[in-house]
Design an enzyme around this catalytic site. Structure first.
Site, PDB file in Angstrom:
ATOM      1  N   ASN A  12      39.374  40.448  33.293  1.00  0.00           N
ATOM      2  CA  ASN A  12      38.957  40.256  34.685  1.00  0.00           C
ATOM      3  C   ASN A  12      39.554  41.398  35.507  1.00  0.00           C
ATOM      4  O   ASN A  12      40.751  41.411  35.769  1.00  0.00           O
ATOM      5  CB  ASN A  12      39.479  38.887  35.161  1.00  0.00           C
ATOM      6  CG  ASN A  12      39.254  38.647  36.641  1.00  0.00           C
ATOM      7  OD1 ASN A  12      38.531  39.396  37.307  1.00  0.00           O
ATOM      8  ND2 ASN A  12      39.877  37.592  37.162  1.00  0.00           N
ATOM      9  N   TRP A  13      38.707  42.331  35.884  1.00  0.00           N
ATOM     10  CA  TRP A  13      39.204  43.535  36.571  1.00  0.00           C
ATOM     11  C   TRP A  13      39.510  43.276  38.049  1.00  0.00           C
ATOM     12  O   TRP A  13      40.044  44.136  38.737  1.00  0.00           O
ATOM     13  CB  TRP A  13      38.199  44.681  36.449  1.00  0.00           C
ATOM     14  CG  TRP A  13      38.002  45.174  35.050  1.00  0.00           C
ATOM     15  CD1 TRP A  13      38.571  44.683  33.899  1.00  0.00           C
ATOM     16  CD2 TRP A  13      37.177  46.278  34.641  1.00  0.00           C
ATOM     17  NE1 TRP A  13      38.146  45.411  32.817  1.00  0.00           N
ATOM     18  CE2 TRP A  13      37.295  46.391  33.232  1.00  0.00           C
ATOM     19  CE3 TRP A  13      36.351  47.174  35.318  1.00  0.00           C
ATOM     20  CZ2 TRP A  13      36.613  47.378  32.505  1.00  0.00           C
ATOM     21  CZ3 TRP A  13      35.677  48.145  34.593  1.00  0.00           C
ATOM     22  CH2 TRP A  13      35.811  48.250  33.208  1.00  0.00           C
ATOM     23  N   LYS A  14      39.093  42.125  38.546  1.00  0.00           N
ATOM     24  CA  LYS A  14      39.283  41.795  39.979  1.00  0.00           C
ATOM     25  C   LYS A  14      38.753  42.951  40.843  1.00  0.00           C
ATOM     26  O   LYS A  14      37.773  43.579  40.471  1.00  0.00           O
ATOM     27  CB  LYS A  14      40.752  41.451  40.249  1.00  0.00           C
ATOM     28  CG  LYS A  14      41.248  40.349  39.296  1.00  0.00           C
ATOM     29  CD  LYS A  14      42.560  39.751  39.673  1.00  0.00           C
ATOM     30  CE  LYS A  14      42.931  38.675  38.647  1.00  0.00           C
ATOM     31  NZ  LYS A  14      44.204  38.038  38.932  1.00  0.00           N
ATOM     32  N   HIS A 102      37.671  30.795  39.870  1.00  0.00           N
ATOM     33  CA  HIS A 102      38.984  31.435  39.690  1.00  0.00           C
ATOM     34  C   HIS A 102      39.901  30.967  40.818  1.00  0.00           C
ATOM     35  O   HIS A 102      39.452  30.749  41.942  1.00  0.00           O
ATOM     36  CB  HIS A 102      38.828  32.961  39.708  1.00  0.00           C
ATOM     37  CG  HIS A 102      40.093  33.675  39.333  1.00  0.00           C
ATOM     38  ND1 HIS A 102      41.112  33.867  40.241  1.00  0.00           N
ATOM     39  CD2 HIS A 102      40.512  34.196  38.160  1.00  0.00           C
ATOM     40  CE1 HIS A 102      42.108  34.487  39.616  1.00  0.00           C
ATOM     41  NE2 HIS A 102      41.780  34.704  38.365  1.00  0.00           N
ATOM     42  N   GLU A 104      41.836  32.478  42.663  1.00  0.00           N
ATOM     43  CA  GLU A 104      41.774  33.306  43.882  1.00  0.00           C
ATOM     44  C   GLU A 104      40.561  32.933  44.729  1.00  0.00           C
ATOM     45  O   GLU A 104      40.613  32.974  45.967  1.00  0.00           O
ATOM     46  CB  GLU A 104      41.777  34.801  43.495  1.00  0.00           C
ATOM     47  CG  GLU A 104      43.169  35.240  43.058  1.00  0.00           C
ATOM     48  CD  GLU A 104      43.200  36.353  42.018  1.00  0.00           C
ATOM     49  OE1 GLU A 104      42.195  37.068  41.845  1.00  0.00           O
ATOM     50  OE2 GLU A 104      44.260  36.498  41.366  1.00  0.00           O
ATOM     51  N   GLU A 174      44.387  28.438  33.836  1.00  0.00           N
ATOM     52  CA  GLU A 174      45.197  29.484  34.445  1.00  0.00           C
ATOM     53  C   GLU A 174      46.164  28.868  35.450  1.00  0.00           C
ATOM     54  O   GLU A 174      45.798  28.643  36.617  1.00  0.00           O
ATOM     55  CB  GLU A 174      44.299  30.480  35.184  1.00  0.00           C
ATOM     56  CG  GLU A 174      43.320  31.201  34.290  1.00  0.00           C
ATOM     57  CD  GLU A 174      42.952  32.562  34.861  1.00  0.00           C
ATOM     58  OE1 GLU A 174      43.204  33.556  34.191  1.00  0.00           O
ATOM     59  OE2 GLU A 174      42.454  32.618  35.993  1.00  0.00           O
ATOM     60  N   GLY A 180      49.363  37.066  37.775  1.00  0.00           N
ATOM     61  CA  GLY A 180      49.816  38.291  38.436  1.00  0.00           C
ATOM     62  C   GLY A 180      51.295  38.292  38.770  1.00  0.00           C
ATOM     63  O   GLY A 180      51.760  39.133  39.542  1.00  0.00           O
ATOM     64  N   SER A 220      49.227  36.326  33.252  1.00  0.00           N
ATOM     65  CA  SER A 220      50.175  37.307  32.711  1.00  0.00           C
ATOM     66  C   SER A 220      50.119  37.433  31.183  1.00  0.00           C
ATOM     67  O   SER A 220      51.159  37.561  30.539  1.00  0.00           O
ATOM     68  CB  SER A 220      51.602  36.994  33.189  1.00  0.00           C
ATOM     69  OG  SER A 220      51.665  37.059  34.608  1.00  0.00           O
TER      70      SER A 220
HETATM   71  P1  PGA Z   1      46.925  38.246  35.318  1.00  0.00           P
HETATM   72  O1  PGA Z   1      45.583  37.578  35.898  1.00  0.00           O
HETATM   73  O2  PGA Z   1      46.685  38.496  33.840  1.00  0.00           O
HETATM   74  O3  PGA Z   1      47.098  39.530  36.089  1.00  0.00           O
HETATM   75  O4  PGA Z   1      48.016  37.270  35.539  1.00  0.00           O
HETATM   76  C1  PGA Z   1      44.878  36.604  35.176  1.00  0.00           C
HETATM   77  C2  PGA Z   1      43.687  36.129  35.976  1.00  0.00           C
HETATM   78  O5  PGA Z   1      43.798  35.969  37.190  1.00  0.00           O
HETATM   79  O6  PGA Z   1      42.580  35.902  35.425  1.00  0.00           O
END
Ligand code: PGA
Length: 261
Positions: A12-14, A102, A104, A174, A180, A220
């Site tokens: 997931n490149w966000k 997600h 976010e 998640e 993150g 992470s």
């Molecule tokens: P991260 O993000 O690996 O940077 O913790 C995972 C995600 O949000 O899908």
């Protein structure tokens, strides 16, 4: 019974990389992976919307079996929704997997389970596979509510779906406190929650769906912790954020089986 679920490792490149950078990144990744890797593991990348067409062109030209993914979608088929993207538009670009719900999106953009459910249905109608995300906050974990939070997200996000469909989708667990932050759930905690999710699917949609549904862990994931996480019986893949931006790190995660757990 042996587990026949093929692992899915998704990057997931966000909101990173313009389309030039995306082309370079996916080319490096394609170079780092081999045909044996694709036999063992399904791999998807989820670039920003503006990069998808460029990445599709690279993958197609070189016949690279990396699946294309998106990070979000709007639930309606079309209409006056300024700034939104419909599932049909993604399907036309050969997108296979679409992340929905997600944390976010849930936390920053206020997406409810009802919206996530509508998005999952829109993705399925366009013949793509949703990666439905769930996970608790740190307060919820500390307060002993992690399992009930995830249970209500699963019930809400997968409501109205048939057993057949649920067996084919992907669920990503998640924990929000691990995203993150460099903090990973221990492999035991991650396994425990993924087993809980599988039992929720069993209760709601039956044993066949529970045996078939792929459950990813995200939060992470790095080359160093991927082998141990992936060794857990109910973890069928990883949804990777930060480490997916570096093709070398991401290819090492895809190659988790070559490293010691
Ligand atoms: P991260 O993000 O690996 O940077 O913790 C995972 C995600 O949000 O899908």
């Amino acid at each position: 019974m042996a587990n026949t679920r093929k692992p899915l490792i998704s990057g997931n490149w966000k909101m990173h990389y313009n389309h030039f950078e995306a082309i370079q990144t996916v080319q490096k990744l394609a170079y780092a992976l081999t045909s044996e890797d694709y036999e063992e593991v399904d791999v998807s990348v989820h670039p920003p919307f503006t990069d998808i067409r460029s990445v599709q062109t690279v993958l197609q030209a070189d016949d690279v079996p990396i699946a294309l993914g998106a990070q979000n979608v709007h639930q309606e088929e079309k209409g006056a929704f300024t700034g939104e993207i419909a599932a049909g538009m993604l399907a036309k670009l050969d997108v296979t997997y679409v992340i929905v719900g997600h944390s976010e999106r849930r936390e920053i953009f206020g997406e409810s389970d009802e919206i996530v459910n509508a998005k999952a249905i829109a993705v399925l109608k366009a013949n793509m596979t949703p990666i439905v995300c769930c996970g608790e906050t740190l307060e919820e974990r500390q307060g002993g509510q992690a399992e009930s939070k995830v249970a209500s997200q699963i019930a809400g996000s997968l409501s109205n779906l048939t057993a057949e469909v649920v067996g084919e989708l992907v669920i990503a667990y998640e924990p929000i406190w691990a995203i993150g932050t460099g903090e990973t759930a221990s492999s035991d905690d991650a396994q425990q929650m993924c087993a809980h999710i599988r039992s929720l699917v069993k209760d709601g949609w039956g044993a066949e769906a529970a045996a078939a549904v792929r459950i990813q862990y995200g939060g992470s994931v790095k080359p160093g912790n991927a082998p141990e996480l992936m060794a857990q019986p109910d973890i069928d893949g990883a949804l990777v954020g930060g480490a997916a931006l570096d093709p070398e790190d991401f290819s090492r995660i895809v190659n988790y089986r070559l490293y010691q757990a």
